[in-house]
Write a protein that holds these residues in place. Sequence first.
Motif, PDB file in Angstrom:
ATOM      1  N   VAL A  18       0.774  -1.158  -0.103  1.00 31.50           N
ATOM      2  CA  VAL A  18       0.058  -0.043   0.036  1.00 31.50           C
ATOM      3  C   VAL A  18       0.819   1.342   0.081  1.00 31.50           C
ATOM      4  O   VAL A  18       0.669   2.262  -0.885  1.00 31.50           O
ATOM      5  N   ALA A  19       1.736   1.151   1.005  1.00 33.88           N
ATOM      6  CA  ALA A  19       2.733   2.125   0.886  1.00 33.88           C
ATOM      7  C   ALA A  19       3.480   2.597  -0.541  1.00 33.88           C
ATOM      8  O   ALA A  19       3.605   3.726  -0.908  1.00 33.88           O
ATOM      9  N   GLU A  20       3.834   1.708  -1.087  1.00 33.38           N
ATOM     10  CA  GLU A  20       4.465   1.467  -2.475  1.00 33.38           C
ATOM     11  C   GLU A  20       3.696   2.196  -3.478  1.00 33.38           C
ATOM     12  O   GLU A  20       3.864   3.243  -4.427  1.00 33.38           O
ATOM     13  N   ALA A  21       2.375   2.027  -3.396  1.00 34.10           N
ATOM     14  CA  ALA A  21       1.318   2.467  -4.387  1.00 34.10           C
ATOM     15  C   ALA A  21       1.188   3.905  -4.102  1.00 34.10           C
ATOM     16  O   ALA A  21       1.000   4.663  -5.076  1.00 34.10           O
ATOM     17  N   ILE A  22       0.777   4.287  -3.053  1.00 31.56           N
ATOM     18  CA  ILE A  22       0.734   5.749  -2.517  1.00 31.56           C
ATOM     19  C   ILE A  22       1.800   6.487  -2.939  1.00 31.56           C
ATOM     20  O   ILE A  22       1.697   7.564  -3.643  1.00 31.56           O
ATOM     21  N   LYS A  23       3.311   6.033  -2.716  1.00 29.97           N
ATOM     22  CA  LYS A  23       4.236   6.755  -3.288  1.00 29.97           C
ATOM     23  C   LYS A  23       4.231   7.052  -4.619  1.00 29.97           C
ATOM     24  O   LYS A  23       4.578   7.958  -5.136  1.00 29.97           O
TER      25      LYS A  23
END
Length: 294
Positions: free
Chosen positions: A234-239
């Motif tokens: 999720v963090a990777e997609a937000i970034k």
Amino acid sequence: MPRTLNNCPAPAKLNLFLHVTGRRADGYHLLQTVFQLVDFNDLLHFEVRDDDLIRRSTDIPGVPEQSDLVVRAARLLQTAIRAKSSVVAGSAYKPLGANIGIEKNLPMGGGLGGGSSDAATTLMALNHLWQGGLSREELMALGLQLGADVPFFLFGRNAFAEGIGESLQKLDTPRLWFVIIQPGVTIPTEIIFSSSELTRSTKPVKMTDFSIGTKKLFGKNDLEAVAVKQFPEVAEAIKWLGNYGDARMTGSGACVFCAFTEEHQADAALKSVPSQWKAWKAKAMQEHPLAGLL
């Protein structure tokens, strides 16, 4: 009386912000959020049966028929119509049944409200087909028994929501396009809400405080900080999506989104989404497509 209703949309929602402001004695969390309807949806098909059986004609992996919110919504509606009919007509009511087909496009565990939206569409469509005569308010009360997000979809308009999500005020939102990414994980809601790291004391805001832009969205999603620690995808997609604007998670995840003022901007971002992720473009809606049934 019509016997079928086909291609009934069950639209997704986005939480444009989501604050956790407290917790009730019964464990339910107190929230403030803006629900935004978008034109990315499941499709449901309904056929009236002359007996009282509710049958799901579509297999959904991982969701047994008896526990499906769609089936539960139909049975709850049967009971409510029977009770109302006995009071109004003073005689026994023989409930009708339904065959229900579901075309699932909304990912499960994505924070888009797919199951809740399917349940709301079921209540609206079958109340119409069965000539149940229940009002929007009566259906919303039934929907709350199925889940906190169900009343919003029955409300039928974008809304500023409080309480556990059932206190709704109509809110007009701008014409926007969204790119939505599914990062490849499913997040059970209870994992996020039960976390000891979840902030439950965000200061309440007023509906008039809310504004929306594409460079900077209003507020935050209090659930996001918990989700990104447990689910780095999720963090990777937000970034990644943050390269195009203010990207954030919707609901308890796992889907993330970014807003655009022009469709061509959304198209450009969508075209660039890395191949390991599923992604969609969706347009903001002001009203539920089935609002006219009520």
